[in-house]
Design a protein around this motif. Sequence first.
Motif, PDB file in Angstrom:
ATOM      1  N   ASN B  27       0.802  -1.224   0.000  1.00 49.00           N
ATOM      2  CA  ASN B  27       0.000   0.000   0.000  1.00 49.00           C
ATOM      3  C   ASN B  27       0.835   1.274   0.000  1.00 49.00           C
ATOM      4  OD1 ASN B  27      -2.236  -1.560  -0.096  1.00 49.00           O
ATOM      5  ND2 ASN B  27      -2.994  -1.074   1.950  1.00 49.00           N
ATOM      6  N   PRO B  28       1.813   1.408   0.902  1.00 45.53           N
ATOM      7  CA  PRO B  28       2.642   2.617   0.852  1.00 45.53           C
ATOM      8  C   PRO B  28       3.370   2.765  -0.483  1.00 45.53           C
ATOM      9  CG  PRO B  28       2.951   1.503   2.945  1.00 45.53           C
ATOM     10  CD  PRO B  28       2.123   0.595   2.097  1.00 45.53           C
ATOM     11  N   LEU B  29       3.840   1.636  -1.040  1.00 48.73           N
ATOM     12  CA  LEU B  29       4.556   1.725  -2.319  1.00 48.73           C
ATOM     13  C   LEU B  29       3.634   2.177  -3.443  1.00 48.73           C
ATOM     14  CD1 LEU B  29       7.025  -1.309  -2.379  1.00 48.73           C
ATOM     15  CD2 LEU B  29       7.489   1.098  -1.960  1.00 48.73           C
ATOM     16  N   VAL B  60       8.595  14.363  -0.627  1.00 47.74           N
ATOM     17  CA  VAL B  60       7.324  14.508   0.105  1.00 47.74           C
ATOM     18  C   VAL B  60       6.470  13.246  -0.079  1.00 47.74           C
ATOM     19  CG1 VAL B  60       5.163  15.785   0.227  1.00 47.74           C
ATOM     20  CG2 VAL B  60       7.311  17.018   0.038  1.00 47.74           C
ATOM     21  N   GLY B  61       6.481  12.705  -1.301  1.00 38.36           N
ATOM     22  CA  GLY B  61       5.726  11.481  -1.563  1.00 38.36           C
ATOM     23  C   GLY B  61       6.179  10.341  -0.668  1.00 38.36           C
ATOM     24  N   ALA B  62       7.498  10.201  -0.498  1.00 37.10           N
ATOM     25  CA  ALA B  62       8.028   9.127   0.342  1.00 37.10           C
ATOM     26  C   ALA B  62       7.605   9.317   1.799  1.00 37.10           C
ATOM     27  CB  ALA B  62       9.553   9.077   0.232  1.00 37.10           C
ATOM     28  N   LEU B  63       7.644  10.570   2.269  1.00 32.49           N
ATOM     29  CA  LEU B  63       7.260  10.820   3.662  1.00 32.49           C
ATOM     30  C   LEU B  63       5.773  10.535   3.875  1.00 32.49           C
ATOM     31  CD1 LEU B  63       9.233  13.994   4.792  1.00 32.49           C
ATOM     32  CD2 LEU B  63       9.807  11.587   5.011  1.00 32.49           C
ATOM     33  N   ALA B 105      10.794   0.501  10.178  1.00 33.69           N
ATOM     34  CA  ALA B 105      11.658   1.419   9.436  1.00 33.69           C
ATOM     35  C   ALA B 105      12.539   0.647   8.455  1.00 33.69           C
ATOM     36  CB  ALA B 105      12.524   2.226  10.401  1.00 33.69           C
ATOM     37  N   LEU B 106      13.059  -0.481   8.928  1.00 34.56           N
ATOM     38  CA  LEU B 106      13.927  -1.271   8.051  1.00 34.56           C
ATOM     39  C   LEU B 106      13.174  -1.703   6.802  1.00 34.56           C
ATOM     40  CD1 LEU B 106      16.780  -2.715   7.993  1.00 34.56           C
ATOM     41  CD2 LEU B 106      15.508  -4.758   8.635  1.00 34.56           C
ATOM     42  N   ALA B 107      11.975  -2.220   7.011  1.00 36.00           N
ATOM     43  CA  ALA B 107      11.200  -2.723   5.879  1.00 36.00           C
ATOM     44  C   ALA B 107      10.760  -1.587   4.963  1.00 36.00           C
ATOM     45  CB  ALA B 107       9.983  -3.493   6.394  1.00 36.00           C
ATOM     46  N   LEU B 108      10.221  -0.542   5.563  1.00 35.36           N
ATOM     47  CA  LEU B 108       9.597   0.514   4.780  1.00 35.36           C
ATOM     48  C   LEU B 108      10.632   1.437   4.141  1.00 35.36           C
ATOM     49  CD1 LEU B 108       6.632   0.994   4.306  1.00 35.36           C
ATOM     50  CD2 LEU B 108       6.688   2.750   6.075  1.00 35.36           C
ATOM     51  N   ALA B 109      11.649   1.824   4.937  1.00 30.19           N
ATOM     52  CA  ALA B 109      12.638   2.754   4.412  1.00 30.19           C
ATOM     53  C   ALA B 109      13.406   2.126   3.261  1.00 30.19           C
ATOM     54  CB  ALA B 109      13.602   3.192   5.523  1.00 30.19           C
ATOM     55  N   SER B 110      13.738   0.837   3.402  1.00 29.39           N
ATOM     56  CA  SER B 110      14.493   0.226   2.315  1.00 29.39           C
ATOM     57  C   SER B 110      13.625   0.083   1.068  1.00 29.39           C
ATOM     58  CB  SER B 110      15.090  -1.114   2.744  1.00 29.39           C
ATOM     59  OG  SER B 110      14.095  -1.925   3.294  1.00 29.39           O
ATOM     60  N   ALA B 111      12.351  -0.253   1.257  1.00 29.24           N
ATOM     61  CA  ALA B 111      11.467  -0.376   0.089  1.00 29.24           C
ATOM     62  C   ALA B 111      11.306   0.966  -0.617  1.00 29.24           C
ATOM     63  CB  ALA B 111      10.100  -0.912   0.526  1.00 29.24           C
ATOM     64  N   LEU B 112      11.050   2.030   0.156  1.00 30.88           N
ATOM     65  CA  LEU B 112      10.847   3.350  -0.453  1.00 30.88           C
ATOM     66  C   LEU B 112      12.138   3.863  -1.085  1.00 30.88           C
ATOM     67  CD1 LEU B 112       8.577   4.979   2.284  1.00 30.88           C
ATOM     68  CD2 LEU B 112       7.888   4.264   0.003  1.00 30.88           C
ATOM     69  N   ALA B 113      13.273   3.605  -0.417  1.00 25.93           N
ATOM     70  CA  ALA B 113      14.547   4.081  -0.958  1.00 25.93           C
ATOM     71  C   ALA B 113      14.916   3.333  -2.239  1.00 25.93           C
ATOM     72  CB  ALA B 113      15.654   3.927   0.085  1.00 25.93           C
ATOM     73  N   CYS B 114      14.442   2.082  -2.357  1.00 26.76           N
ATOM     74  CA  CYS B 114      14.733   1.320  -3.580  1.00 26.76           C
ATOM     75  C   CYS B 114      13.976   1.888  -4.780  1.00 26.76           C
ATOM     76  CB  CYS B 114      14.353  -0.144  -3.403  1.00 26.76           C
ATOM     77  SG  CYS B 114      15.581  -1.068  -2.505  1.00 26.76           S
ATOM     78  N   VAL B 115      12.736   2.295  -4.569  1.00 23.97           N
ATOM     79  CA  VAL B 115      11.962   2.753  -5.722  1.00 23.97           C
ATOM     80  C   VAL B 115      12.151   4.239  -6.005  1.00 23.97           C
ATOM     81  CG1 VAL B 115      10.214   0.952  -5.600  1.00 23.97           C
ATOM     82  CG2 VAL B 115       9.898   3.060  -4.312  1.00 23.97           C
ATOM     83  N   LEU B 138      16.259   7.082   2.749  1.00 19.58           N
ATOM     84  CA  LEU B 138      16.611   5.995   3.673  1.00 19.58           C
ATOM     85  C   LEU B 138      16.814   6.525   5.091  1.00 19.58           C
ATOM     86  CD1 LEU B 138      17.158   2.943   3.437  1.00 19.58           C
ATOM     87  CD2 LEU B 138      19.580   3.477   3.216  1.00 19.58           C
ATOM     88  N   VAL B 139      17.282   7.757   5.222  1.00 18.91           N
ATOM     89  CA  VAL B 139      17.479   8.353   6.550  1.00 18.91           C
ATOM     90  C   VAL B 139      16.205   9.049   7.037  1.00 18.91           C
ATOM     91  CG1 VAL B 139      18.861   9.998   7.882  1.00 18.91           C
ATOM     92  CG2 VAL B 139      19.927   8.634   6.088  1.00 18.91           C
ATOM     93  N   ALA B 140      15.477   9.645   6.098  1.00 24.73           N
ATOM     94  CA  ALA B 140      14.314  10.448   6.495  1.00 24.73           C
ATOM     95  C   ALA B 140      13.151   9.587   6.981  1.00 24.73           C
ATOM     96  CB  ALA B 140      13.855  11.321   5.323  1.00 24.73           C
ATOM     97  N   VAL B 141      12.926   8.439   6.336  1.00 24.44           N
ATOM     98  CA  VAL B 141      11.762   7.625   6.697  1.00 24.44           C
ATOM     99  C   VAL B 141      11.853   7.103   8.142  1.00 24.44           C
ATOM    100  CG1 VAL B 141      10.526   5.486   6.171  1.00 24.44           C
ATOM    101  CG2 VAL B 141      11.099   7.074   4.349  1.00 24.44           C
ATOM    102  N   PRO B 142      13.003   6.554   8.580  1.00 27.83           N
ATOM    103  CA  PRO B 142      13.079   6.163   9.998  1.00 27.83           C
ATOM    104  C   PRO B 142      12.869   7.341  10.946  1.00 27.83           C
ATOM    105  CG  PRO B 142      14.866   5.167   8.773  1.00 27.83           C
ATOM    106  CD  PRO B 142      14.200   6.123   7.837  1.00 27.83           C
ATOM    107  N   THR B 143      13.407   8.517  10.577  1.00 26.09           N
ATOM    108  CA  THR B 143      13.201   9.696  11.433  1.00 26.09           C
ATOM    109  C   THR B 143      11.711   9.981  11.573  1.00 26.09           C
ATOM    110  OG1 THR B 143      15.207  10.566  10.427  1.00 26.09           O
ATOM    111  CG2 THR B 143      13.938  12.076  11.796  1.00 26.09           C
ATOM    112  N   LEU B 144      11.032   9.968  10.440  1.00 23.84           N
ATOM    113  CA  LEU B 144       9.590  10.241  10.462  1.00 23.84           C
ATOM    114  C   LEU B 144       8.843   9.196  11.290  1.00 23.84           C
ATOM    115  CD1 LEU B 144       7.309  11.997   8.741  1.00 23.84           C
ATOM    116  CD2 LEU B 144       6.879   9.711   7.899  1.00 23.84           C
ATOM    117  N   LEU B 145       9.237   7.926  11.140  1.00 27.31           N
ATOM    118  CA  LEU B 145       8.532   6.871  11.878  1.00 27.31           C
ATOM    119  C   LEU B 145       8.780   6.989  13.377  1.00 27.31           C
ATOM    120  CD1 LEU B 145       9.108   3.821   9.519  1.00 27.31           C
ATOM    121  CD2 LEU B 145       7.008   5.099   9.860  1.00 27.31           C
TER     122      LEU B 145
END
Lengths: 207, 224
Positions: B27-29, B60-63, B105-115, B138-145
Amino acid sequence: MKLHVQSLAAERSSRGVFAGLDFTAEAGTLLRITGANGAGKTTLLRVLAGLGAPADGQFTWSHDTALLTPAQAACFVGHSNAFNDALTVRENLDYVAALADQPRTDAVAALEALGVRALLNRRFGALSQGQKKRCSLARLLLRPSSAAAPQRRRAWLLDEPFVALDVDSQAVLAGLMTQELAAGGMVIYTSHQAVPIAAANAAEVAL
Amino acid sequence: MSLFAAAGAVFRREIRLFARRKSDWANPLMFFLIVCSLFPFAVGSEAERLRTIGIGVIFVGALLAAMLALPRLFDEDARDGSLELLLTSPEPLAGLILARVAALALALASALACVAPLFALFYALPAEVALTLAWAVLVAVPTLLLIGAIAAALLVSARGGAILTAVLVLPLAIPTLVFGAGAAQRVLYGESPLAELALQAAFLLLALALCPLAASAALKISTE
């Protein structure tokens, strides 16, 4: 294991449900909390389990002379099963054991005692209500397997444990409660069903 | 040692749930893909204009996509009762929450950073910019979470919590947004992004130190 409750009062949604509650319970005691709907039975059990702060008064869990935190002293099984639907019964039980600081427990033996050994690797979400409840109650029986050092027993706090169970399972659970009491445990429960539980030392607290 | 055992169990459970329920990460992807692909339709397809807005849109989309996953931190557990297991564990709650956020964060940040670098192609961004962007995500998504864990804990099982969570969390995520997007912008202009990336990482470390404690306090308040 000893529980000492002193002029305890509690609130639910900012409304007082009971006040001035005093009682003590020793190891080997079966304590039934009675009261009408809304009297605060669940609230009391949640407070004793450390899930809510009392509005007034205090309670202490102790073992010999050492004070214990509610988390160390009690094992709470409430209305909800606390298992995730997407995980298997074993995965859920392993998670419970790790969170309760009891790794290397014997999930199989716990399920066996409740007659649901066969559900070990089934997905929890696929089980019936009664099966779910029985698997969830297996949490109480998680103990280190024989090789590990014996651990202190935790008091059982059971909120309506007989709901959703068939008559046979109710008897099985009552038997397990009797065994636990005989082995020096403590059981505090609420129930609207009149299930006979054999106990040498039974008491009631009315709210 | 038992904190590690308990935190490890929390982490493994979360990863297992992620692997078992595709919608959790799909869903997030999908949301990320839709946001990033709608903008070119709206602003036109000239490469110059897309390059100007691309970094901001992707970031912004990733966040926002990461925000979508926040309710799953505690809401499901509150519904099925397993939140009580966390709360009654003798181990410190902050450590357990950290383990759970770390898994998410590991799952989501890596997925978002890959795409993210793939989407950078939509916006005619050069490869070096795309890579910096991926790193910044990759750094911003864990911060946000981590910040979001506080809001999710405060609003656990509250009605309409999702919007309120966004309102509480996104303003606090502005520093990581500014520095993350700024780093990619630097690369676009041929400069070094190191200063921005370092500040962004510092912000992650700050969140790592403070947020689990705040979230555990918030969770105790909201579940009492």
